[in-house]
Design an enzyme around this catalytic site. Structure first.
Site, mmCIF file in Angstrom:
data_model
loop_
_atom_site.group_PDB
_atom_site.id
_atom_site.type_symbol
_atom_site.label_atom_id
_atom_site.label_comp_id
_atom_site.label_asym_id
_atom_site.label_seq_id
_atom_site.Cartn_x
_atom_site.Cartn_y
_atom_site.Cartn_z
ATOM 1 N N ARG A 198 15.223 1.911 -8.109
ATOM 2 C CA ARG A 198 14.548 2.462 -6.927
ATOM 3 C C ARG A 198 15.413 2.365 -5.671
ATOM 4 N NH1 ARG A 198 12.551 3.866 -10.726
ATOM 5 N NH2 ARG A 198 10.359 3.837 -11.390
ATOM 6 N N SER A 226 3.152 4.882 -5.607
ATOM 7 C CA SER A 226 3.270 3.433 -5.809
ATOM 8 C C SER A 226 3.631 2.746 -4.500
ATOM 9 C CB SER A 226 4.331 3.125 -6.868
ATOM 10 O OG SER A 226 3.937 3.608 -8.131
ATOM 11 N N GLU A 251 7.789 -0.119 -1.783
ATOM 12 C CA GLU A 251 8.429 1.089 -2.304
ATOM 13 C C GLU A 251 8.193 2.246 -1.340
ATOM 14 O OE1 GLU A 251 8.103 3.917 -6.244
ATOM 15 O OE2 GLU A 251 8.140 1.747 -6.516
#
Length: 322
Positions: free
Chosen positions: A182, A231, A301
């Site tokens: 990520r 998310s 995130e």
């Protein structure tokens, strides 16, 4: 408190007059982001194409803040607004996806991830089915190495085209992007405009079946019809964020109009009237409770940006544990 967008444009005094794109002062970011919350962009610019974006970058002094957004997922905007320019890459100028050879697709940074999956299906290219379940755009996927179902963006990237703050073109290889979980270590000052993807020839029936499975899973476990940014937190090593949130008793937790989804508790939703402050306060409350419960520090995130309104500053973990 930031000055008006009109005042900022007046300071630039005609330097932007040759642009073909649209300049809009004091535009509410709640109209752009999937959370439908947050303060205004001082000035919103929607370039017509890469050439127009380059001209804009060459005209705007580098000391003026600049933020680039795509389709508005994965963004939490604070209620004090975003100073400087917010550049929104439009689908018209940056949203095309085309097959360039037997195994490669070129996609604009504003193309929805689902459009890439659909183009790959049409081209008979496997390896893109995971994009069918990601609620975002290509630019964000490149920046954060978006992934799902055990596949990540970095596995498909050949090269990325980008502009720097001076409007100069750069072409980055997969290695240049510096991918990790990520994350990309590519300079945050680079604005991605397009990407060349590499797929694997496959049977369309198999590709379609994989996409259907992704869609079914998403609709079964995620709040796809809510106002959400996707998310909220990255998965910690060795566990899942939602499991730690659930164990800390935060499933369904509310702050104002913000709530951790009952359906998937790593998804934060706007139940109707949430402010940016509600959403961020909820997120930091969850982080504090998870840390108190398990000693795990969740990392955002979702990208948080902009200014706090006066008196509404939020400390990490609400100042309880850090």
């Amino acid at each position: 408190m930031m000055e008006s967008g009109e005042a900022l444009l007046k300071k630039l005094d005609g330097r932007l007059s040759g642009l073909r794109g649209r300049l809009t002062p004091d535009t509410g970011m709640d109209k752009i982001t999937w959370f439908r919350a947050g303060g205004p962009a001082q000035v919103l610019f929607q370039p017509s194409d890469e050439e127009d974006l380059s001209a804009f970058l060459k005209a705007v002094p580098e000391e003026i803040p600049l933020l680039v957004v795509g389709i508005g997922s994965n963004l939490l905007v604070r209620d004090g607004g975003v100073p400087g320019f917010v550049v929104r890459l439009s689908a018209k100028g940056f949203g095309e996806v085309e097959q360039v050879c037997d195994t490669q697709l070129r996609a604009g940074a504003a193309a929805p991830d689902k459009r890439v999956a659909a183009a790959a299906l049409e081209a008979g290219l496997a390896g893109f089915h995971f994009y069918h379940g990601i609620p975002g755009g290509v630019g964000g996927a490149l920046r954060m190495n978006a992934g799902a179902n055990g596949v990540e963006t970095r596995e498909r990237v050949v090269e990325v085209r980008a502009l720097d703050r001076k409007g100069e073109v750069h072409v980055l290889s997969n290695a240049d992007m510096g991918y990790a979980y990520r994350h990309s270590s590519a300079s945050p000052d680079l604005i991605f405009t397009s990407v060349l993807f590499e797929g694997v020839p496959g049977e369309r029936d198999d590709i379609r079946r994989a996409m259907d499975e992704v869609q079914h899973h998403r609709e079964t476990v995620q709040p796809v019809r809510e106002k959400t940014g996707g998310s909220t937190f990255k998965n910690p090593e060795g566990t899942s964020a939602w499991k730690e949130i659930d164990k800390a008793g935060c499933r369904g937790l509310r702050v104002g109009g913000a709530q951790m989804s009952e359906m998937h508790c790593n998804f934060m939703i706007n139940t109707g009237n949430a402010t940016g402050h509600d959403l961020e306060t909820l997120g930091e409350t969850v982080r504090a409770r998870v840390f108190e419960n398990s000693g795990i520090r969740l990392h955002w995130e979702i990208k948080r940006l902009g200014l706090f309104r006066e008196g509404e500053q939020i400390e990490e973990f609400l100042g309880k544990i850090i």
